[in-house]
Design a protein around this motif. Sequence first.
Motif, short mmCIF file in Angstrom:
data_model
loop_
_atom_site.label_atom_id
_atom_site.label_comp_id
_atom_site.label_asym_id
_atom_site.label_seq_id
_atom_site.Cartn_x
_atom_site.Cartn_y
_atom_site.Cartn_z
N LYS A 32 -2.11 -5.22 1.05
CA LYS A 32 -3.48 -5.56 0.66
C LYS A 32 -3.39 -6.64 -0.40
O LYS A 32 -2.30 -6.96 -0.90
CB LYS A 32 -4.20 -4.33 0.10
N TYR B 118 -0.61 -8.84 7.51
CA TYR B 118 0.36 -8.73 6.45
C TYR B 118 0.92 -10.11 6.14
O TYR B 118 0.73 -11.06 6.91
CB TYR B 118 1.50 -7.76 6.83
N GLU C 123 -8.78 -6.65 -6.67
CA GLU C 123 -9.60 -5.44 -6.62
C GLU C 123 -10.42 -5.28 -7.90
O GLU C 123 -11.64 -5.04 -7.85
CB GLU C 123 -8.72 -4.21 -6.41
N ILE D 93 -9.09 -13.32 3.49
CA ILE D 93 -9.45 -13.16 4.89
C ILE D 93 -9.75 -14.57 5.39
O ILE D 93 -10.85 -15.09 5.16
CB ILE D 93 -10.66 -12.23 5.07
N ASN E 295 -0.82 -5.72 11.87
CA ASN E 295 -1.54 -6.83 11.22
C ASN E 295 -2.72 -6.27 10.43
O ASN E 295 -3.27 -5.22 10.79
CB ASN E 295 -2.05 -7.81 12.29
N ASP F 49 -12.75 -6.69 -0.46
CA ASP F 49 -13.71 -5.78 0.17
C ASP F 49 -13.01 -4.49 0.61
O ASP F 49 -11.88 -4.21 0.21
CB ASP F 49 -14.44 -6.47 1.34
N ARG F 50 -13.64 -3.70 1.45
CA ARG F 50 -13.10 -2.40 1.85
C ARG F 50 -11.79 -2.51 2.62
O ARG F 50 -11.03 -1.55 2.70
CB ARG F 50 -14.13 -1.64 2.69
N THR F 51 -11.54 -3.65 3.22
CA THR F 51 -10.29 -3.84 3.95
C THR F 51 -9.10 -4.00 3.01
O THR F 51 -7.94 -3.91 3.44
CB THR F 51 -10.35 -5.07 4.86
N GLY F 52 -9.39 -4.28 1.73
CA GLY F 52 -8.33 -4.58 0.78
C GLY F 52 -8.04 -6.06 0.65
O GLY F 52 -7.24 -6.47 -0.20
N TRP F 53 -8.71 -6.89 1.46
CA TRP F 53 -8.50 -8.34 1.44
C TRP F 53 -9.77 -9.04 0.95
O TRP F 53 -10.80 -8.40 0.77
CB TRP F 53 -8.10 -8.83 2.82
N ARG G 137 0.86 -1.19 0.00
CA ARG G 137 0.00 0.00 0.00
C ARG G 137 0.90 1.24 0.00
O ARG G 137 1.32 1.71 1.05
CB ARG G 137 -0.92 -0.02 1.22
#
Length: 363
Positions: free
Chosen positions: A221, A128, A227, A261, A126, A233-237, A78
């Motif tokens: 991420k 990562y 993506e 996730i 965390n 999702d919004r968490t990037g995962w 990121r």
Amino acid sequence: MVEANPTFTACPFSNGVIAGLRDLKAQQFGYDKVAADGIAVAITVANAVDPTARTVSLGDGQQLAYDRLVLAPGIDLRWDALPGYNEAAAEQMPHAWKAGAQTLLLRRQLEAMEDGGVVVMAAPANPYRCPPGPYERASLIAYYLKTKKPRSKLILLDAKDAFSKQRLFQNAWAELYPDLIEWVSLSKGGKVTAVEVASKTLVTDFGSHQANVANVIPPQKAARIAEITGVADRTGWCPIDPVTFESKLQSNIHVLGDATIAGGMPKSAFSANAQAKVCAAAVAKLLRGETPAEPKLINTCYSLVAPDYGINVAGVYRPLNGVLTEVEGSGGVSAADAPRATRSLESTFADGWFNTITSEVFG
């Protein structure tokens, strides 16, 4: 199988390359034996996925149709998460969190550093890729300093107060590197809030640390393909079904490895290996119109604190309440009071562990 790179460079054991204990070639594998098993291998980039049409667009202009798609995106760094740290900065303050050119860059910087220099590492919060990875890296860099540049020091700035195999690592540091490693936890001001590339300075809320060699491991991420496919999702995962690894956001697409996730299951190479096997069995069942069985997955992770000093953590995981959860009483870590002979034996086991997970894929 679509793969962007003709050569795979493994991250496990790459910390040994940084410390001068391994050659990068020992980390590199080709796909010839995969192709020899009758698998069609396309060495090109996957540019886009259309979940509605069920097609994958490739960089060479091809378009592949699928019934079910399995994605192993890996991670992206990121670049917007840490002020001052971007791709250009990484050429001065390497992350080395994707094995290859960055690994060698960090190694060269350590080799060029004068004895008495200061190495500063930044470990992220965390989650990562590879939870114990920064601490193995700190250990092996300390080994390099102890044997090559003993007047030097390593400062590990951490955005956490606790980390994987913490007691084992810290006991080993006290035994092997008592004057070489300084760990600064989150509560002691370890979270890096910005970097100043020109002066190789890492800034925290409690002060600044100037480095002769700086290793910045930034937040991460799931990689870009996740993506644009719509599985992150919004968490990037990527949220997944823990039985089949099918995306919770896009049907008929399964996601594996560091990008997921996965509940209590860590982002590790061995985890990805186990997930791939479970996913393959689930996809075979689904294509036959059958219901996949609930799996149990194993993770084992070895870390080297020195070339002859290994430690490990292991766990067993199963789906529970929609997420992968560690089975109570399973797994564990190396004994805290194990003799040096046991640590030496575990370093040998670590070699076998690496050879096993790579030979299963690359022969």
